[in-house]
Scaffold this active site. Structure first.
Site, PDB file in Angstrom:
ATOM      1  CB  CYS A 120      42.104  53.023  38.157  1.00  0.00           C
ATOM      2  SG  CYS A 120      42.585  54.450  37.152  1.00  0.00           S
TER       3      CYS A 120
ATOM      4  CG  ASP B 228      47.557  54.245  36.745  1.00  0.00           C
ATOM      5  OD1 ASP B 228      48.580  53.618  36.388  1.00  0.00           O
ATOM      6  OD2 ASP B 228      47.595  55.369  37.255  1.00  0.00           O
TER       7      ASP B 228
ATOM      8  NE  ARG C 174      50.888  54.786  37.780  1.00  0.00           N
ATOM      9  CZ  ARG C 174      50.783  55.967  38.393  1.00  0.00           C
ATOM     10  NH1 ARG C 174      51.843  56.529  38.919  1.00  0.00           N
ATOM     11  NH2 ARG C 174      49.604  56.557  38.478  1.00  0.00           N
TER      12      ARG C 174
ATOM     13  CG  HIS D  65      45.340  53.879  41.643  1.00  0.00           C
ATOM     14  ND1 HIS D  65      46.431  54.620  41.238  1.00  0.00           N
ATOM     15  CD2 HIS D  65      44.389  54.071  40.686  1.00  0.00           C
ATOM     16  CE1 HIS D  65      46.159  55.210  40.089  1.00  0.00           C
ATOM     17  NE2 HIS D  65      44.923  54.888  39.728  1.00  0.00           N
TER      18      HIS D  65
ATOM     19  CB  CYS E  91      43.741  57.963  41.017  1.00  0.00           C
ATOM     20  SG  CYS E  91      42.666  57.565  39.617  1.00  0.00           S
TER      21      CYS E  91
HETATM   22 CO    CO Z   1      43.699  55.909  38.449  1.00  0.00          CO
END
Ligand code: CO
Length: 208
Positions: free
Chosen positions: A41, A43, A45, A97, A100
């Site tokens: 992803c 993302d 993080r 994750h 998400c």
């Molecule tokens: Co995500």
């Protein structure tokens, strides 16, 4: 975040790398031989290399919203083809994750414009597994399970490609489904039994 700081960081990083190995960038420039293709992803993080503890050159990385492998996405399809048939990676990983945002947004009755067709793929995952998901009362547990099932379905999308089917037949590749637990930092192997899952449907998708 001061954007100028990035360039300062970069200079410091170069110094650190050269301190350990003065040929570091010379060697890096010579080529890559990654053994793993990681699809994760976007993302901010979920930092792919950091959480796996790998160095530049070790993992071929593709990231998009909610670690998707849509059949018509030329980007991810090109990455898979290149990684499997040119870089000869031995492992393809789809890593989701918990928490998400993409998966959460996909479950809302909300018009997200351009994101609609992208996230519709996650709604399709829900539809495929609604019997199991509808039984989960706790909302967070339901999202988390959808994250896992999405990883499973994206792994199946990986296996639907001709290049991966050939590599699987020649036993030179393994497909893995992982989830990164954002609450603990732990990487979890979902240990997906593809033989079992694909038993009934593989004939439909077989290309080779
Ligand atoms: Co995500």
């Amino acid at each position: 975040m001061d954007i100028k700081k990035i360039f300062k960081n970069n200079k410091n990083w170069i110094v650190e790398k050269l301190k350990v190995d003065k040929n570091y960038f010379k060697n890096l420039a010579e080529g890559q031989k990654p053994q793993i293709l990681y699809i994760g992803c976007s993302d901010s993080r979920v930092s792919a290399e950091d959480l796996m503890g790998v160095q530049p050159g070790e993992v071929f990385v593709h990231r998009n919203i909610a670690n998707m492998v849509p059949n018509t996405d030329l980007n991810v399809m090109s990455v898979i083809n290149y990684a499997v048939s040119h870089l000869n990676v031995k492992h393809v990983v789809v890593c989701g994750h918990y928490n998400c945002g993409g998966v959460k947004e996909a479950m809302l009755s909300k018009d997200l414009g351009l994101l609609n067709p992208w996230l519709r793929n996650i709604r399709d995952v829900y539809r495929l597994h609604h019997t199991e998901l509808d039984l989960i009362i706790n909302k967070d547990d339901k999202y988390n399970r959808l994250v896992e099932l999405n990883v499973q379905e994206q792994c199946i999308n990986v296996i639907k490609t001709a290049v991966v089917q050939n590599a699987l037949l020649e036993k030179r590749i393994t497909v893995h489904g992982w989830v990164w637990d954002i609450h603990t930092g732990e990487l979890v192997d979902l240990k997906i039994d593809f033989d079992e899952i694909l038993k009934e449907i593989m004939e439909i998708y077989r290309l080779t």
